[in-house]
Scaffold this active site. Structure first.
Site, PDB file in Angstrom:
ATOM      1  CE1 TYR A  53      -4.209   1.137  -0.243  1.00 49.15           C
ATOM      2  CE2 TYR A  53      -4.444  -1.122   0.507  1.00 49.15           C
ATOM      3  CZ  TYR A  53      -4.980  -0.004  -0.095  1.00 49.15           C
ATOM      4  OH  TYR A  53      -6.263  -0.011  -0.553  1.00 49.15           O
ATOM      5  CD  GLU A  55      -4.380   5.516   0.596  1.00 49.17           C
ATOM      6  OE1 GLU A  55      -4.244   6.278   1.567  1.00 49.17           O
ATOM      7  OE2 GLU A  55      -5.407   4.862   0.370  1.00 49.17           O
ATOM      8  CG  ASP A 226      -7.209   8.508 -24.757  1.00 51.29           C
ATOM      9  OD1 ASP A 226      -6.269   7.704 -24.852  1.00 51.29           O
ATOM     10  OD2 ASP A 226      -8.313   8.213 -24.263  1.00 51.29           O
ATOM     11  CB  THR A 252      -4.203   1.941 -22.127  1.00 52.11           C
ATOM     12  OG1 THR A 252      -4.130   1.842 -23.541  1.00 52.11           O
ATOM     13  CG2 THR A 252      -5.552   2.505 -21.725  1.00 52.11           C
ATOM     14  CE  LYS A 255      -6.698  -0.006 -25.622  1.00 55.47           C
ATOM     15  NZ  LYS A 255      -6.826   0.746 -24.356  1.00 55.47           N
ATOM     16  NE  ARG A 261      -6.825  -4.727 -18.719  1.00 55.89           N
ATOM     17  CZ  ARG A 261      -7.302  -4.734 -19.960  1.00 55.89           C
ATOM     18  NH1 ARG A 261      -6.927  -5.650 -20.810  1.00 55.89           N
ATOM     19  NH2 ARG A 261      -8.151  -3.807 -20.352  1.00 55.89           N
TER      20      ARG A 261
END
Ligand SMILES: Cc1ncc(COP(=O)(O)O)c(C=O)c1O
Length: 455
Positions: A53, A55, A226, A252, A255, A261
């Site tokens: 974790y 953050e 994008d 992304t 691709k 991902r």
């Protein structure tokens, strides 16, 4: 990959993994938004960073114990800079969990509810995360006018982006199926958007970043490029880069760039704080540090000469496929492609996209039904077939194999065309028994065996 622990502990999941592995190995996967990542990318993804974790951002975390996570995230940012030749005064955020989130984070950082966004019309190949609402018939007629060059949105707000913002969409020209940037300028002057977005899922041509930069400047809007689909092509120089033209770039990572991902935001340095705040705490909680580890591996790969060669071959393969389909009388949208994908309007063969895509899957070739410009079909049965070359090029296939694939696709479509009017369930039953499709599936399998997937 072997999964000895999974096999022993959870045979049900192990079996599904193996079935998916076999499908990917022996079928041609031609969904343009997919790719096959390297074993190193996948090893990093399953590393102990999955337990973390973290953050916050490097050296500004809310928990202790993040020294190696900080090193990792900084290394990943540095590699993103290198892969995209980022100017020193640009900023990188590698935390968005997915492409949709990265766009939401940008809106969150730079816009206020009710602001106007100008983005590409979804049925022409735009993306849901750029806003989408459905035209709905009411007593007065069609709500959400779909005009020649512009779509002002309908009553049924599908994407949360359309619920929060006013979304106006520009369309491609009906004949060329390309953008007319003069018309986009006129729309921008009339609707004064706060943000202009380019990019989509099915536009096969390069975007004119200079033109959109000028339009955004003229109306005082932010310009978000994008490049989810073409990021790998941009990193390799096979497509032009929007850096220096756009204010913010999202992409992304799974691709054409061939990573795990996830998503990345690149932005002008003066927007860095607002973009970072838009991601965390504005939208997300803890970043996926295992994904960031894997992304760092992918970005290192993207800087190699082998990746550059790959990306150029992806484009060559897509262009060769387009050429072969055109020779066979198919209506390839916009007359070809500059990228990794092509779109065929199946109305030229008096067909739609759904049943041919089902039959191709049965024959071992996976591509998707898709809407096309001037669409007359429905979302579940649109008029187009969309296909891409990222995965088959990763396997090492070149122009010769593209010729064979075009021949197979054409053959399958011809074989099933007389049955394409059947209801979906009847059609699917019928194609299961077609020996012609089984024969193609066997041929596809033997081609795949010649170009094995590295798993
Ligand atoms: C242009 C564009 N933007 C954003 C996305 C969303 O990415 P994700 O599925 O990771 O949310 C996609 C996905 O295909 C896309 O094509």
């Amino acid at each position: 990959m072997d999964f000895p622990n999974l096999k022993k502990q959870d045979p049900e999941i192990y079996k599904l993994v193996k079935k998916e592995e076999e499908k990917q190995q022996y079928k041609l996967s031609m969904i343009p938004s997919e790719n096959f990542s390297s074993p190193a990318v996948r090893e990093a993804l399953s590393s102990v960073f999955v337990h973390k974790y973290a953050e916050g951002y490097p050296h500004k975390r809310y928990y202790e114990g993040n020294q190696f996570v900080d090193n990792l995230e900084e290394l990943c940012q540095q590699r993103a800079r290198q892969a995209f030749s980022l100017p020193d005064d640009w900023h990188v955020n590698v935390q968005p969990l997915a492409g949709g989130n990265s766009n939401l984070a940008v809106y969150n950082g730079l816009l206020e509810p009710g602001d106007t966004i100008l983005s590409m019309y979804l049925p022409d190949g735009g993306h849901l995360s750029h806003g989408w609402s459905f035209p709905e018939k009411d007593e007065q007629g069609l709500e959400g006018q779909v005009e020649q060059a512009i779509y002002l949105g309908g009553k049924r707000k599908i994407s949360i982006v359309s619920k929060i913002f006013k979304v106006v969409q520009y369309k491609v020209e009906p004949d060329s199926r390309l953008f007319d940037y003069k018309k986009i300028m006129a729309i921008a002057k009339e609707y004064r958007p706060k943000m202009i977005i380019s990019g989509g899922t099915a536009y096969p041509r390069e975007i004119n970043y200079d033109a959109l930069h000028s339009i955004a400047k003229e109306v005082g809007a932010y310009y978000l490029a994008d490049i989810a689909h073409e990021a790998g092509l941009v990193a390799a120089g096979a497509n032009k880069s929007p850096i220096g033209k756009a204010d913010v770039i999202t992409f992304t990572t799974h691709k054409t760039i061939r990573g795990p991902r996830g998503a990345v935001i690149l932005c002008r340095g003066d927007l860095a704080d607002r973009i970072d705040f838009g991601v965390f705490p504005g939208l997300q909680g803890g970043p996926f540090e295992h994904t960031i580890a894997s992304l760092a591996v992918c970005l290192k790969e993207a800087c190699t000469p082998a990746f550059k060669k790959y990306a150029f071959q992806v484009v060559k393969n897509a262009q060769r496929l387009a050429q072969r389909f055109i020779e066979r009388g198919y209506d390839v949208v916009s007359g070809g492609t500059d990228k990794h994908l092509l779109l065929i309007d199946m109305r030229s063969k008096k067909l739609s996209g759904r049943n041919p895509a089902k039959a191709l899957d049965q024959a071992g070739i996976i591509m998707n039904r898709n809407s096309v410009p001037n669409e007359t079909g429905s979302p579940m049965n649109p008029s187009g077939l969309r296909m891409g070359t990222p995965t088959i090029t990763t396997r090492g296939m070149k122009e010769k194999e593209m010729d064979k694939i075009a021949e197979w696709v054409d053959y399958v479509i011809k074989v099933v065309a007389p049955d394409c009017d059947l209801k979906p369930a009847e059609f699917e039953e019928k194609i299961k028994k077609m020996p012609e499709l089984r024969k193609i599936a066997a041929e596809v399998k033997s081609l795949c065996q010649k170009y094995p997937l590295n798993i």
